[in-house]
Design a protein around this motif. Structure first.
Motif, PDB file in Angstrom:
ATOM      1  N   VAL A  46      -0.661  -9.132  -9.995  1.00 35.90           N
ATOM      2  CA  VAL A  46      -0.848  -7.786 -10.538  1.00 35.90           C
ATOM      3  C   VAL A  46      -0.631  -6.776  -9.417  1.00 35.90           C
ATOM      4  CG1 VAL A  46      -2.485  -8.581 -12.277  1.00 35.90           C
ATOM      5  CG2 VAL A  46      -3.337  -7.796 -10.054  1.00 35.90           C
ATOM      6  N   THR A  47      -0.394  -5.530  -9.783  1.00 31.81           N
ATOM      7  CA  THR A  47      -0.191  -4.495  -8.766  1.00 31.81           C
ATOM      8  C   THR A  47      -1.454  -4.379  -7.914  1.00 31.81           C
ATOM      9  OG1 THR A  47      -0.927  -2.847 -10.370  1.00 31.81           O
ATOM     10  CG2 THR A  47       1.449  -3.165 -10.134  1.00 31.81           C
ATOM     11  N   GLY A  48      -1.270  -4.409  -6.591  1.00 36.45           N
ATOM     12  CA  GLY A  48      -2.406  -4.315  -5.687  1.00 36.45           C
ATOM     13  C   GLY A  48      -3.035  -5.648  -5.344  1.00 36.45           C
ATOM     14  N   SER A  49      -2.401  -6.758  -5.745  1.00 33.16           N
ATOM     15  CA  SER A  49      -2.978  -8.084  -5.483  1.00 33.16           C
ATOM     16  C   SER A  49      -2.600  -8.632  -4.112  1.00 33.16           C
ATOM     17  CB  SER A  49      -2.537  -9.079  -6.567  1.00 33.16           C
ATOM     18  OG  SER A  49      -1.126  -9.210  -6.586  1.00 33.16           O
ATOM     19  N   GLY A  50      -1.696  -7.956  -3.392  1.00 32.63           N
ATOM     20  CA  GLY A  50      -1.344  -8.377  -2.045  1.00 32.63           C
ATOM     21  C   GLY A  50      -0.133  -9.283  -1.955  1.00 32.63           C
ATOM     22  N   LYS A  51       0.851  -9.078  -2.833  1.00 30.77           N
ATOM     23  CA  LYS A  51       2.066  -9.897  -2.789  1.00 30.77           C
ATOM     24  C   LYS A  51       2.808  -9.708  -1.470  1.00 30.77           C
ATOM     25  CE  LYS A  51       3.830  -8.281  -6.665  1.00 30.77           C
ATOM     26  NZ  LYS A  51       2.704  -7.500  -7.225  1.00 30.77           N
ATOM     27  N   THR A  52       2.830  -8.459  -0.965  1.00 31.02           N
ATOM     28  CA  THR A  52       3.569  -8.174   0.268  1.00 31.02           C
ATOM     29  C   THR A  52       3.050  -9.005   1.438  1.00 31.02           C
ATOM     30  OG1 THR A  52       4.062  -5.921  -0.459  1.00 31.02           O
ATOM     31  CG2 THR A  52       4.246  -6.370   1.895  1.00 31.02           C
ATOM     32  N   GLU A  53       1.738  -9.153   1.539  1.00 29.24           N
ATOM     33  CA  GLU A  53       1.170  -9.948   2.639  1.00 29.24           C
ATOM     34  C   GLU A  53       1.601 -11.407   2.536  1.00 29.24           C
ATOM     35  OE1 GLU A  53      -0.611  -9.968   6.219  1.00 29.24           O
ATOM     36  OE2 GLU A  53      -0.524  -8.204   4.941  1.00 29.24           O
ATOM     37  N   VAL A  54       1.703 -11.915   1.319  1.00 32.38           N
ATOM     38  CA  VAL A  54       2.187 -13.290   1.122  1.00 32.38           C
ATOM     39  C   VAL A  54       3.650 -13.386   1.541  1.00 32.38           C
ATOM     40  CG1 VAL A  54       2.617 -15.113  -0.582  1.00 32.38           C
ATOM     41  CG2 VAL A  54       0.532 -13.750  -0.728  1.00 32.38           C
ATOM     42  N   TYR A  55       4.457 -12.379   1.182  1.00 33.66           N
ATOM     43  CA  TYR A  55       5.855 -12.367   1.600  1.00 33.66           C
ATOM     44  C   TYR A  55       5.962 -12.451   3.124  1.00 33.66           C
ATOM     45  CZ  TYR A  55       6.916 -10.313  -3.058  1.00 33.66           C
ATOM     46  OH  TYR A  55       7.050 -10.065  -4.398  1.00 33.66           O
ATOM     47  N   VAL A  56       5.203 -11.591   3.816  1.00 40.97           N
ATOM     48  CA  VAL A  56       5.293 -11.523   5.278  1.00 40.97           C
ATOM     49  C   VAL A  56       4.857 -12.837   5.907  1.00 40.97           C
ATOM     50  CG1 VAL A  56       4.412 -10.377   7.343  1.00 40.97           C
ATOM     51  CG2 VAL A  56       5.029  -9.009   5.351  1.00 40.97           C
ATOM     52  N   ARG A  57       3.743 -13.395   5.428  1.00 43.00           N
ATOM     53  CA  ARG A  57       3.252 -14.656   6.009  1.00 43.00           C
ATOM     54  C   ARG A  57       4.237 -15.806   5.755  1.00 43.00           C
ATOM     55  NH1 ARG A  57      -2.395 -14.645   7.123  1.00 43.00           N
ATOM     56  NH2 ARG A  57      -2.993 -12.470   7.464  1.00 43.00           N
ATOM     57  N   ALA A  58       4.822 -15.843   4.568  1.00 40.54           N
ATOM     58  CA  ALA A  58       5.807 -16.890   4.259  1.00 40.54           C
ATOM     59  C   ALA A  58       7.033 -16.746   5.158  1.00 40.54           C
ATOM     60  CB  ALA A  58       6.215 -16.814   2.789  1.00 40.54           C
ATOM     61  N   ALA A  59       7.452 -15.492   5.397  1.00 33.23           N
ATOM     62  CA  ALA A  59       8.593 -15.248   6.290  1.00 33.23           C
ATOM     63  C   ALA A  59       8.262 -15.679   7.711  1.00 33.23           C
ATOM     64  CB  ALA A  59       8.972 -13.764   6.252  1.00 33.23           C
ATOM     65  N   GLU A  60       7.055 -15.382   8.174  1.00 33.40           N
ATOM     66  CA  GLU A  60       6.642 -15.799   9.517  1.00 33.40           C
ATOM     67  C   GLU A  60       6.693 -17.314   9.654  1.00 33.40           C
ATOM     68  OE1 GLU A  60       3.522 -12.168  10.627  1.00 33.40           O
ATOM     69  OE2 GLU A  60       2.776 -14.056   9.790  1.00 33.40           O
ATOM     70  N   PHE A  61       6.242 -18.016   8.615  1.00 36.99           N
ATOM     71  CA  PHE A  61       6.255 -19.484   8.656  1.00 36.99           C
ATOM     72  C   PHE A  61       7.692 -20.005   8.703  1.00 36.99           C
ATOM     73  CE2 PHE A  61       6.308 -23.700   6.761  1.00 36.99           C
ATOM     74  CZ  PHE A  61       5.287 -24.343   7.455  1.00 36.99           C
ATOM     75  N   ALA A  62       8.566 -19.426   7.876  1.00 38.78           N
ATOM     76  CA  ALA A  62       9.965 -19.877   7.850  1.00 38.78           C
ATOM     77  C   ALA A  62      10.625 -19.681   9.210  1.00 38.78           C
ATOM     78  CB  ALA A  62      10.737 -19.124   6.767  1.00 38.78           C
ATOM     79  N   VAL A  63      10.374 -18.523   9.849  1.00 38.81           N
ATOM     80  CA  VAL A  63      10.963 -18.237  11.160  1.00 38.81           C
ATOM     81  C   VAL A  63      10.444 -19.221  12.213  1.00 38.81           C
ATOM     82  CG1 VAL A  63      11.073 -16.522  13.014  1.00 38.81           C
ATOM     83  CG2 VAL A  63      11.444 -15.818  10.636  1.00 38.81           C
ATOM     84  N   SER A  67      11.241   1.535  -0.781  1.00 40.13           N
ATOM     85  CA  SER A  67      10.632   0.345  -0.194  1.00 40.13           C
ATOM     86  C   SER A  67      10.336   0.501   1.286  1.00 40.13           C
ATOM     87  CB  SER A  67      11.568  -0.860  -0.410  1.00 40.13           C
ATOM     88  OG  SER A  67      11.870  -1.012  -1.772  1.00 40.13           O
ATOM     89  N   SER A  68      10.228   1.752   1.752  1.00 38.27           N
ATOM     90  CA  SER A  68      10.003   1.964   3.180  1.00 38.27           C
ATOM     91  C   SER A  68       8.668   1.389   3.626  1.00 38.27           C
ATOM     92  CB  SER A  68      10.087   3.454   3.511  1.00 38.27           C
ATOM     93  OG  SER A  68       9.213   4.202   2.693  1.00 38.27           O
ATOM     94  N   GLN A  69       7.668   1.384   2.728  1.00 36.80           N
ATOM     95  CA  GLN A  69       6.388   0.794   3.096  1.00 36.80           C
ATOM     96  C   GLN A  69       6.515  -0.707   3.314  1.00 36.80           C
ATOM     97  OE1 GLN A  69       4.112   2.468  -0.209  1.00 36.80           O
ATOM     98  NE2 GLN A  69       2.797   3.495   1.281  1.00 36.80           N
ATOM     99  N   LEU A  70       7.223  -1.380   2.422  1.00 37.23           N
ATOM    100  CA  LEU A  70       7.413  -2.825   2.577  1.00 37.23           C
ATOM    101  C   LEU A  70       8.186  -3.145   3.852  1.00 37.23           C
ATOM    102  CD1 LEU A  70       8.108  -5.447  -0.085  1.00 37.23           C
ATOM    103  CD2 LEU A  70       9.755  -5.290   1.769  1.00 37.23           C
ATOM    104  N   ILE A  71       9.224  -2.335   4.148  1.00 31.22           N
ATOM    105  CA  ILE A  71       9.984  -2.528   5.390  1.00 31.22           C
ATOM    106  C   ILE A  71       9.060  -2.364   6.594  1.00 31.22           C
ATOM    107  CG2 ILE A  71      11.853  -1.588   6.813  1.00 31.22           C
ATOM    108  CD1 ILE A  71      13.195  -0.733   4.138  1.00 31.22           C
ATOM    109  N   GLY A  72       8.168  -1.362   6.497  1.00 37.12           N
ATOM    110  CA  GLY A  72       7.213  -1.147   7.577  1.00 37.12           C
ATOM    111  C   GLY A  72       6.333  -2.354   7.816  1.00 37.12           C
ATOM    112  N   TYR A  73       5.910  -3.030   6.752  1.00 29.91           N
ATOM    113  CA  TYR A  73       5.095  -4.234   6.888  1.00 29.91           C
ATOM    114  C   TYR A  73       5.855  -5.315   7.668  1.00 29.91           C
ATOM    115  CZ  TYR A  73       1.118  -3.194   3.804  1.00 29.91           C
ATOM    116  OH  TYR A  73      -0.021  -2.676   3.278  1.00 29.91           O
ATOM    117  N   PHE A  74       7.126  -5.523   7.316  1.00 28.77           N
ATOM    118  CA  PHE A  74       7.893  -6.571   7.984  1.00 28.77           C
ATOM    119  C   PHE A  74       8.167  -6.216   9.442  1.00 28.77           C
ATOM    120  CE2 PHE A  74       8.566  -8.270   3.784  1.00 28.77           C
ATOM    121  CZ  PHE A  74       8.688  -9.627   4.016  1.00 28.77           C
ATOM    122  N   GLN A  75       8.456  -4.942   9.710  1.00 34.73           N
ATOM    123  CA  GLN A  75       8.718  -4.566  11.095  1.00 34.73           C
ATOM    124  C   GLN A  75       7.436  -4.577  11.925  1.00 34.73           C
ATOM    125  OE1 GLN A  75      11.091  -0.940  11.071  1.00 34.73           O
ATOM    126  NE2 GLN A  75      12.959  -2.154  10.949  1.00 34.73           N
TER     127      GLN A  75
END
Length: 801
Positions: A298-315, A331-339
């Motif tokens: 759902v909106t606000g459930s923290g999907k972005t944090e899961v994306y970032v952690r999964a990307a960190e694991f893959a790298v 999507s500038s906020q999401l880009i900010g999370y990854f950077q």
């Protein structure tokens, strides 16, 4: 000796697919390599699509040999070459059209025409007597010896340069040669600079005589390896040219950094739901087997944090990551999370970047300086050779489907790339597309659920029946309930989002006496009224005109605007709440560079009270101060001639509702509608998402609509209406001969766009075994039509308009 099939770049977007022999000196050439190929007495660049062992090709003495390689090694990875063939087959386009996607213009290099004089000054005296002002250009040419046409035109003007070159050329006093330059000129694009050296000490020792380069490397290292570019230049006093030199040497990388709001600092503690979903994804990445997951949060459930952690694991596993978002501006906020996590090793790749900036990102990927690419649908073609994870955020969004040929869907291409790379695909959304939901039901996609918000509750949703408001005598676009709710929030110092999926002030302008509607001169569509500039504008071709003072049909001056638009909402709210700071976010309000970021920053900092917008405000934003969302006319899209209208309305309303109450304060959503009984609105109000999807699936099954069948839309466009109709009729007859059932031909819902008439056919039950027949039919029709009729093939269309 072997042969290759190469896509040879002729000009612009034009490629030819040709076979060439490979000389023994270039036997190292493999699939994906860039090569120089002879054609029609000239040389062109291209990319190898396949290496052939065909004896017939080798024995064919008419085949020419490739002349050279562009660079050592592939410029397009092998899996992307396979994707080119897959797209050509699945989306019914020729190979030369599919090549454009994986081998974009900014990565192709360019041919430079060099000119050298074979004359002395005495030979050029007649030119000087004829054109005295040519003295400076003659001196330049004699001094340089070799130069390019572009330089002459830039320095001395096109007219003078053309005249002089033509005069010299006619007299045979000139030599022309073409030189291929694989790399574009380097420039400083981006706002951050980062060191990419494994051992700066070794570099500084090897370059100790280049004192300014060493000083810049030292300064960067002092700042932790990355620093704002302008601040670095200002503090060190070193010029941009030194940065360019270091970038060419691969010592540093310039990139664009995006701001993060409310991203927090340090490591965030995951919820149990986040941790559970992340573990499943990481186990699959570690397993090294392709699998598709749907992250249903759902909106606000923290999907972005899961994306970032999964990307960190893959790298950490040595794999690369692609993150696809619907629109980069949103999507500038999401880009900010990854950077925040990856710094300069997270790059952004999308069509709004300058060509040079995209090329530099492409180059950085090839050099292994980038681990994560974030971008719109075209980022799915990022040239990673060791892909481990692709994330498609808001996988339901229609912008993931390209509406021009080739009409690919980024979600489908991502799925195929993951299959080829044994990579994991994560599709994320609070409102899945019906296709993804259906695949979850079938078991071909595994669902990972995050049904709870982090640190807040889901907003309360209320319906406002505008029919009752009208009966009470309220003819305003703002209901009395909305006025009270906005007033209450403003008094508490909280923020409001007002949503309406229509820009402009009013949908159309007409004469109240005779009913004449002002339409675009080039499209079969009514013109939208924009009060800000008192203009009528076509949102399809951009045609503009001033609002006439009288009707061209009957001469009446009773001209009035009808319908709704975001400008009208802004005017109504400003009148109702004159002290409120109100901003508007739509494609009309962000035409100036940086306008989008300024609006979002203002909202994030609490400097704006009310944000009005189209679907732009529904995607991805996390504003802590927003506690009220108002959907002004929730049913505005429900009656479009599109079987997906109900699904799209439901998704949009759920998404925009999710902007409310994302912190500790309870959020509220008001949905103003004249159709509260419609399923897309009624199920939303009762928070019954599963029931809506069950209803919509049963309706589609009964009608045998997607996802229970596959549609293919054939769209015929021509400036000659008769030619478009004849092409559609001929194609229909051929389809019938192959026993392929279809609907049409019929005029498209919008019959004319940009002076081109539009007719279409719909194949409603498309099956894989029809591919060969359909390809034959389309090739034959294209040969008959030539350039008079354009045929667009849209497989699984998201819009029938």
């Amino acid at each position: 000796m072997k042969s290759v099939t190469a896509a040879v770049h002729i000009s612009g977007k034009k490629f030819l697919i040709l076979d060439y022999l490979v000389p023994d000196s270039l036997s190292r050439v493999q699939t994906g390599w860039g090569v120089i190929c002879p054609l029609r007495g000239r040389s062109f660049s291209g990319v190898v699509l396949s290496v052939n062992d065909c004896q017939e090709c080798l024995e064919n003495s008419t085949l020419k040999m490739i002349e050279d390689v562009v660079t050592e090694g592939p410029i397009v990875p092998g899996d992307l070459i396979e994707i080119i063939f897959w797209i050509a087959e699945n989306y019914f386009v020729s190979l030369n059209r599919a090549v454009e996607l994986a081998f974009p213009s900014f990565a192709r290099g360019k041919w430079i025409e060099n000119i050298s004089l074979t004359a002395n000054r005495n030979d050029l005296l007649p030119l000087l007597s004829l054109k005295p002002e040519a003295g400076e250009i003659v001196d330049y040419m004699l001094d340089k010896g070799t130069f390019s046409t572009n330089i002459l035109e830039t320095r001395f003007g096109k007219d003078l340069a053309d005249f002089c070159l033509q005069w010299i050329s006619v007299r045979g006093l000139i030599n022309r040669s073409r030189v291929f330059r694989p790399e574009r000129r380097h420039g400083l694009r981006g706002n951050m600079v980062a060191l990419t050296l494994e051992d700066p000490d070794i570099f500084m020792e090897q370059n100790k005589r280049a004192k300014k380069q060493v000083a810049l490397v030292k300064a960067l290292r002092l700042h932790g390896g990355k620093y704002p570019l302008n601040k670095l230049l200002r503090e060190t006093g070193i010029k941009k040219e030194i940065v360019k030199i270091l970038e060419k040497k691969g010592a540093l990388r310039i990139y664009r950094s995006y701001p993060t709001w409310d991203a927090g600092a340090g490591v965030r503690e995951l919820t149990e739901e986040q941790r559970s979903c992340l573990q499943v994804i990481c186990r699959q990445i570690q397993r090294g087997k392709s699998r598709t997951f749907f992250l249903h949060g759902v909106t606000g459930s923290g999907k972005t944090e899961v994306y970032v952690r999964a990307a960190e694991f893959a790298v950490k596993q040595g794999r690369k990551v692609i993150v696809i978002v619907p629109e980069i501006a949103l999507s500038s906020q999401l880009i900010g999370y990854f950077q925040r996590s990856f710094g300069s090793r997270a790059a952004v790749l999308h069509s709004r970047l300058a060509s040079l900036e995209r090329y530099q990102t492409w180059e950085s990927i090839g050099r292994g300086e980038v681990d994560v690419v974030i971008g719109t649908r075209s980022a799915v073609f990022a040239p990673f050779s060791n892909l481990g994870l692709i994330i498609v955020d808001e996988e339901h969004d229609r912008s993931l489907k390209q509406d021009t040929t080739p009409c690919y869907h980024a979600r489908e291409v991502a799925d195929e790339r993951c299959r080829l790379n044994d990579a994991v695909l994560v599709l994320g959304s609070a409102t899945p597309s019906l296709e993804t939901y259906f695949n979850v039901q079938k078991g071909s996609v595994r669902e990972l659920e995050m049904p709870h918000r982090i640190g807040s509750r889901m907003p309360r949703i209320s319906l406002v029946d505008m029919r009752r408001e009208l009966r009470k005598g309220n003819t305003s676009i703002l209901s009395s309930q909305m006025r009270e709710a906005v007033k209450e929030r403003l008094q508490k110092g909280e923020q409001v989002i007002a949503f309406l999926n229509r820009r402009g002030y009013a949908g159309f302008v007409s004469c109240r006496d005779c009913g004449f509607v002002f339409k675009c001169e080039h499209c079969d569509i009514s013109l939208t009224y924009h009060a800000e500039y008192n203009t009528l504008k076509c949102h399809y071709c951009g045609f503009c005109s001033k609002v006439p003072s009288k009707c061209p049909h009957c001469g009446s001056r009773r001209i009035k605007a009808f319908g709704l638009g975001t400008e009208q909402v802004e005017a109504a709210l400003q009148e109702a709440f004159p002290r409120a700071k109100i901003l508007r976010l739509d494609s009309d309000s962000i035409t100036r560079a940086g306008a989008h970021d300024r609006i979002i920053r203002s909202m994030a900092k609490g400097e704006c009270d009310i944000l009005i917008g189209t679907q732009m405000v529904s995607k991805g934003f996390d504003f802590s101060g927003v506690t009220l969302v108002c959907a002004i006319a929730a049913d505005i899209d429900l009656n479009l001639p599109d079987f997906r209208a109900e699904e799209r309305t439901f998704q949009m309303l759920v998404q925009v509702s999710g902007r409310a109450g994302r912190r500790e304060k309870q959020g509220e959503v008001l949905i103003q509608t004249y159709s509260p009984e419609r399923p897309g609105i009624a199920f939303l109000a009762k928070d019954r998402q599963e029931d809506f999807y069950a209803y919509e699936l049963s309706r589609r099954k009964e009608l045998h609509y997607p996802p229970f069948s596959r549609f293919v839309r054939l769209l015929f466009t021509s400036r000659n209406e008769g030619a478009a109709l004849q092409a559609a009729e001929r194609t229909g007859e051929r389809l019938s001969a192959f026993d392929i059932s279809y609907l049409g031909p019929a005029p498209a819902p919008i019959e004319k766009i940009q002076d081109s008439y539009r007719w279409h056919l719909i194949i409603r039950e498309f099956k894989p075994e029809m591919k060969k027949s359909l390809n034959e039919i389309l090739e034959e029709e294209r040969s008959i039509c030539s350039n008079r009729v354009n045929i667009k093939i849209d497989v699984d269309p998201l819009s029938m308009m």
